[in-house]
Design a protein around this motif. Structure first.
Motif, PDB file in Angstrom:
ATOM      1  N   VAL A  12       0.832  -1.201   0.000  1.00  5.99           N
ATOM      2  CA  VAL A  12       0.000   0.000   0.000  1.00  5.99           C
ATOM      3  C   VAL A  12       0.866   1.249   0.000  1.00  5.99           C
ATOM      4  O   VAL A  12       0.618   2.205  -0.751  1.00  5.99           O
ATOM      5  CB  VAL A  12      -0.949  -0.014   1.214  1.00  5.99           C
ATOM      6  N   LEU A  13       1.921   1.265   0.828  1.00  2.83           N
ATOM      7  CA  LEU A  13       2.799   2.433   0.882  1.00  2.83           C
ATOM      8  C   LEU A  13       3.528   2.644  -0.439  1.00  2.83           C
ATOM      9  O   LEU A  13       3.666   3.780  -0.912  1.00  2.83           O
ATOM     10  CB  LEU A  13       3.805   2.266   2.019  1.00  2.83           C
ATOM     11  N   ALA A  14       3.985   1.553  -1.054  1.00  3.14           N
ATOM     12  CA  ALA A  14       4.622   1.674  -2.368  1.00  3.14           C
ATOM     13  C   ALA A  14       3.624   2.211  -3.390  1.00  3.14           C
ATOM     14  O   ALA A  14       3.968   3.059  -4.231  1.00  3.14           O
ATOM     15  CB  ALA A  14       5.169   0.320  -2.807  1.00  3.14           C
ATOM     16  N   GLY A  15       2.391   1.739  -3.329  1.00  8.40           N
ATOM     17  CA  GLY A  15       1.370   2.223  -4.246  1.00  8.40           C
ATOM     18  C   GLY A  15       1.050   3.688  -4.033  1.00  8.40           C
ATOM     19  O   GLY A  15       0.872   4.445  -4.999  1.00  8.40           O
ATOM     20  N   ILE A  16       0.982   4.120  -2.780  1.00 11.63           N
ATOM     21  CA  ILE A  16       0.712   5.529  -2.498  1.00 11.63           C
ATOM     22  C   ILE A  16       1.841   6.400  -3.036  1.00 11.63           C
ATOM     23  O   ILE A  16       1.610   7.477  -3.614  1.00 11.63           O
ATOM     24  CB  ILE A  16       0.520   5.740  -0.986  1.00 11.63           C
ATOM     25  N   GLY A  17       3.083   5.939  -2.867  1.00 15.01           N
ATOM     26  CA  GLY A  17       4.216   6.701  -3.392  1.00 15.01           C
ATOM     27  C   GLY A  17       4.174   6.818  -4.909  1.00 15.01           C
ATOM     28  O   GLY A  17       4.374   7.904  -5.472  1.00 15.01           O
ATOM     29  N   LEU A  18       3.888   5.712  -5.586  1.00 16.37           N
ATOM     30  CA  LEU A  18       3.800   5.763  -7.046  1.00 16.37           C
ATOM     31  C   LEU A  18       2.581   6.552  -7.505  1.00 16.37           C
ATOM     32  O   LEU A  18       2.619   7.212  -8.554  1.00 16.37           O
ATOM     33  CB  LEU A  18       3.752   4.344  -7.602  1.00 16.37           C
ATOM     34  N   ALA A  19       1.507   6.495  -6.742  1.00 17.69           N
ATOM     35  CA  ALA A  19       0.324   7.291  -7.088  1.00 17.69           C
ATOM     36  C   ALA A  19       0.652   8.784  -7.035  1.00 17.69           C
ATOM     37  O   ALA A  19       0.226   9.557  -7.900  1.00 17.69           O
ATOM     38  CB  ALA A  19      -0.825   6.958  -6.143  1.00 17.69           C
ATOM     39  N   ALA A  20       1.433   9.185  -6.029  1.00 18.74           N
ATOM     40  CA  ALA A  20       1.849  10.587  -5.948  1.00 18.74           C
ATOM     41  C   ALA A  20       2.725  10.968  -7.137  1.00 18.74           C
ATOM     42  O   ALA A  20       2.602  12.069  -7.698  1.00 18.74           O
ATOM     43  CB  ALA A  20       2.595  10.830  -4.634  1.00 18.74           C
ATOM     44  N   ALA A  21       3.605  10.037  -7.539  1.00 22.05           N
ATOM     45  CA  ALA A  21       4.445  10.305  -8.713  1.00 22.05           C
ATOM     46  C   ALA A  21       3.599  10.428  -9.973  1.00 22.05           C
ATOM     47  O   ALA A  21       3.828  11.324 -10.813  1.00 22.05           O
ATOM     48  CB  ALA A  21       5.481   9.192  -8.864  1.00 22.05           C
ATOM     49  N   MET A  22       2.618   9.547 -10.131  1.00 20.66           N
ATOM     50  CA  MET A  22       1.746   9.623 -11.296  1.00 20.66           C
ATOM     51  C   MET A  22       0.925  10.909 -11.292  1.00 20.66           C
ATOM     52  O   MET A  22       0.679  11.501 -12.341  1.00 20.66           O
ATOM     53  CB  MET A  22       0.813   8.411 -11.336  1.00 20.66           C
ATOM     54  N   GLN A  23       0.512  11.354 -10.119  1.00 20.54           N
ATOM     55  CA  GLN A  23      -0.233  12.610 -10.027  1.00 20.54           C
ATOM     56  C   GLN A  23       0.637  13.780 -10.455  1.00 20.54           C
ATOM     57  O   GLN A  23       0.160  14.710 -11.137  1.00 20.54           O
ATOM     58  CB  GLN A  23      -0.725  12.812  -8.593  1.00 20.54           C
ATOM     59  N   SER A  24       1.921  13.746 -10.099  1.00 16.27           N
ATOM     60  CA  SER A  24       2.843  14.801 -10.527  1.00 16.27           C
ATOM     61  C   SER A  24       3.005  14.788 -12.046  1.00 16.27           C
ATOM     62  O   SER A  24       3.056  15.850 -12.684  1.00 16.27           O
ATOM     63  CB  SER A  24       4.203  14.603  -9.847  1.00 16.27           C
ATOM     64  N   VAL A  25       3.095  13.584 -12.630  1.00 17.98           N
ATOM     65  CA  VAL A  25       3.196  13.486 -14.086  1.00 17.98           C
ATOM     66  C   VAL A  25       1.957  14.084 -14.742  1.00 17.98           C
ATOM     67  O   VAL A  25       2.052  14.839 -15.720  1.00 17.98           O
ATOM     68  CB  VAL A  25       3.372  12.015 -14.509  1.00 17.98           C
ATOM     69  N   ILE A  26       0.792  13.773 -14.203  1.00 20.43           N
ATOM     70  CA  ILE A  26      -0.455  14.293 -14.768  1.00 20.43           C
ATOM     71  C   ILE A  26      -0.490  15.818 -14.690  1.00 20.43           C
ATOM     72  O   ILE A  26      -0.867  16.504 -15.653  1.00 20.43           O
ATOM     73  CB  ILE A  26      -1.659  13.684 -14.038  1.00 20.43           C
ATOM     74  N   GLN A  27      -0.088  16.376 -13.561  1.00 17.32           N
ATOM     75  CA  GLN A  27      -0.103  17.829 -13.402  1.00 17.32           C
ATOM     76  C   GLN A  27       0.860  18.502 -14.368  1.00 17.32           C
ATOM     77  O   GLN A  27       0.564  19.567 -14.936  1.00 17.32           O
ATOM     78  CB  GLN A  27       0.227  18.189 -11.962  1.00 17.32           C
ATOM     79  N   TYR A  28       2.032  17.885 -14.564  1.00 20.01           N
ATOM     80  CA  TYR A  28       2.988  18.458 -15.512  1.00 20.01           C
ATOM     81  C   TYR A  28       2.435  18.402 -16.937  1.00 20.01           C
ATOM     82  O   TYR A  28       2.482  19.397 -17.675  1.00 20.01           O
ATOM     83  CB  TYR A  28       4.314  17.706 -15.447  1.00 20.01           C
ATOM     84  N   VAL A  29       1.911  17.255 -17.319  1.00 22.72           N
ATOM     85  CA  VAL A  29       1.396  17.102 -18.684  1.00 22.72           C
ATOM     86  C   VAL A  29       0.217  18.041 -18.909  1.00 22.72           C
ATOM     87  O   VAL A  29       0.032  18.570 -20.014  1.00 22.72           O
ATOM     88  CB  VAL A  29       1.002  15.638 -18.941  1.00 22.72           C
ATOM     89  N   PHE A  30      -0.579  18.263 -17.884  1.00 22.58           N
ATOM     90  CA  PHE A  30      -1.744  19.136 -18.024  1.00 22.58           C
ATOM     91  C   PHE A  30      -1.323  20.560 -18.387  1.00 22.58           C
ATOM     92  O   PHE A  30      -2.057  21.279 -19.073  1.00 22.58           O
ATOM     93  CB  PHE A  30      -2.543  19.143 -16.726  1.00 22.58           C
ATOM     94  N   THR A  31      -0.141  20.979 -17.937  1.00 24.37           N
ATOM     95  CA  THR A  31       0.337  22.308 -18.306  1.00 24.37           C
ATOM     96  C   THR A  31       0.773  22.374 -19.768  1.00 24.37           C
ATOM     97  O   THR A  31       0.916  23.471 -20.320  1.00 24.37           O
ATOM     98  CB  THR A  31       1.532  22.705 -17.412  1.00 24.37           C
ATOM     99  N   ARG A  32       1.009  21.218 -20.389  1.00 20.46           N
ATOM    100  CA  ARG A  32       1.449  21.173 -21.778  1.00 20.46           C
ATOM    101  C   ARG A  32       0.318  20.876 -22.758  1.00 20.46           C
ATOM    102  O   ARG A  32       0.551  20.862 -23.962  1.00 20.46           O
ATOM    103  CB  ARG A  32       2.513  20.065 -21.925  1.00 20.46           C
ATOM    104  N   VAL A  33      -0.860  20.636 -22.262  1.00 20.25           N
ATOM    105  CA  VAL A  33      -1.947  20.198 -23.123  1.00 20.25           C
ATOM    106  C   VAL A  33      -2.481  21.366 -23.943  1.00 20.25           C
ATOM    107  O   VAL A  33      -2.501  22.524 -23.487  1.00 20.25           O
ATOM    108  CB  VAL A  33      -3.081  19.563 -22.282  1.00 20.25           C
ATOM    109  N   ASP A  34      -2.885  21.064 -25.165  1.00 20.72           N
ATOM    110  CA  ASP A  34      -3.495  22.064 -26.024  1.00 20.72           C
ATOM    111  C   ASP A  34      -4.888  22.396 -25.523  1.00 20.72           C
ATOM    112  O   ASP A  34      -5.589  21.538 -24.974  1.00 20.72           O
ATOM    113  CB  ASP A  34      -3.569  21.527 -27.459  1.00 20.72           C
ATOM    114  N   GLU A  35      -5.305  23.644 -25.733  1.00 18.10           N
ATOM    115  CA  GLU A  35      -6.608  24.072 -25.207  1.00 18.10           C
ATOM    116  C   GLU A  35      -7.758  23.282 -25.812  1.00 18.10           C
ATOM    117  O   GLU A  35      -8.808  23.137 -25.184  1.00 18.10           O
ATOM    118  CB  GLU A  35      -6.805  25.563 -25.467  1.00 18.10           C
TER     119      GLU A  35
END
Length: 356
Positions: free
Chosen positions: A169-192
């Protein structure tokens, strides 16, 4: 005197056997009634979602529309909006419900759901990256979501090793946080022009999906659900832990196969509708409580379908002039349930599998 005792033993033996038979039969009878009740609840929720709302459709008109008759206005609304949303909600709910119950049961931890351990976010991160960075659309995005879920699941399993439980569970929570960071970064690059599509992959929605996508999900479930039913024959032994399951003749390969099927079920659900929050997390515990503490994958799938159907209807009509994605509604109800489960955990056996 001995003859009298023999007669008494003979007369009481059938009664004792019958008591044992009734005790063994009672859980099966209760489970059948539970599944039948959930099927009726699902049918009622489906009828409400398709027939009621801002545009009411009568049952005779609905039957005529299904028969191919063109009714101005009604045919388009039913066949292009209401019916596909309801059908997709049922399929996605079943996929999330069964997949989440597999996670929680095989790992013996109610927190080990795809929402918590990062599988859903892995699928979303891969899909959003495919849209924003690679410019993909259609089925390649869904394929990327499935691969993303599988990749995160394998990485979590590798990090947790053979210990499972809270370490997983702890490993999953850590990777989930990493995936959330990836999503937030990509969202700044997305076309309108792709913002709405990306938001669907962040919140989860059953709106705007074509019949072809629904058909692909139905085919995937037609393959995965029978395979899951076959692999789940050893589920009761797997709940006891690896050592006890091995002593009962259930190899670890069967448990790993069941986990892989659970990941695939969640992955295809996310690929079709995005990460509908907390459905996989809620369905298993609710079904288990209704089944008197016993694990039941069919009931978990039906509970998941009812949750998504009701959540989509509430999101569409609870607030005037505002159509909320179903993921927003399920997240609003699922978050308090998670907090309640965490608050009661240490006193109610929420400890997972101990590290070896």
């Amino acid at each position: 005197m001995s003859l009298t005792l023999e007669r008494r033993e003979t007369s009481t033996a059938p009664d004792a056997v019958e008591v044992v038979r009734r005790a063994r039969r009672a859980p099966r009878v209760h489970h059948r009634r539970l599944v039948a009740g959930l099927v009726l609840a699902l049918a009622g929720a489906f009828a409400v979602r398709v027939l009621l709302g801002d545009y009411t459709v009568t049952i005779p008109d609905f039957v005529r529309i299904l028969g191919g008759e063109q009714i101005p206005g009604a045919t388009y609304i039913v066949m292009e909006s209401k019916l596909p949303r309801a059908v997709l909600a049922v399929l996605v709910g079943v996929a999330f419900g069964v997949g989440g119950a597999i996670f929680q049961t095989t790992l013996r931890n109610p927190l080990a759901s795809p929402d918590i351990v990062g599988v859903s976010l892995g699928a979303s991160a891969a899909a959003v990256s495919a849209i924003a960075l690679a410019g993909w659309s259609g089925w390649p995005v869904s394929a990327a979501a499935v691969l993303g879920a599988l990749g995160v699941a394998l990485l979590v399993r590798a990090v947790a090793g053979d210990h499972g439980g809270f370490r997983l569970v702890l490993a999953g929570i850590g990777l989930a946080a990493a995936m959330q960071s990836v999503i937030q970064y990509v969202f700044t690059r997305v076309d309108e022009w792709d913002v709405q599509l990306v938001l669907r992959w962040l919140t989860g929605s059953v709106n705007g999906v074509a019949w072809t996508g629904i058909g692909l999900l139905a085919v995937a479930l037609a393959v995965l659900l029978p395979a899951t039913a076959w692999a789940a024959r050893s589920l009761a032994a797997s709940e006891l832990g690896d050592d006890a399951a091995a002593g009962l003749g259930v190899g670890r390969a069967r448990t790993e196969l069941l986990m892989l099927l659970g990941v695939l079920l969640v992955a295809v659900g996310v690929a079709a509708a995005g990460p509908v929050a907390f459905v996989a997390f809620l369905s298993g515990p609710i079904a288990r409580a209704l089944n008197r503490g016993r694990t039941t994958l069919p009931a978990a799938g039906l509970v998941g379908a009812v949750i998504v159907l009701v959540g989509d209807h509430v999101g569409a009509y609870a607030v005037a002039d505002l159509n909320l994605p179903v993921g927003v509604v399920t997240g609003a109800f699922g978050a308090p349930f998670l907090l309640w489960l965490l608050a009661r955990g240490p006193r109610h056996g929420l400890r997972g599998r101990r590290a070896a």
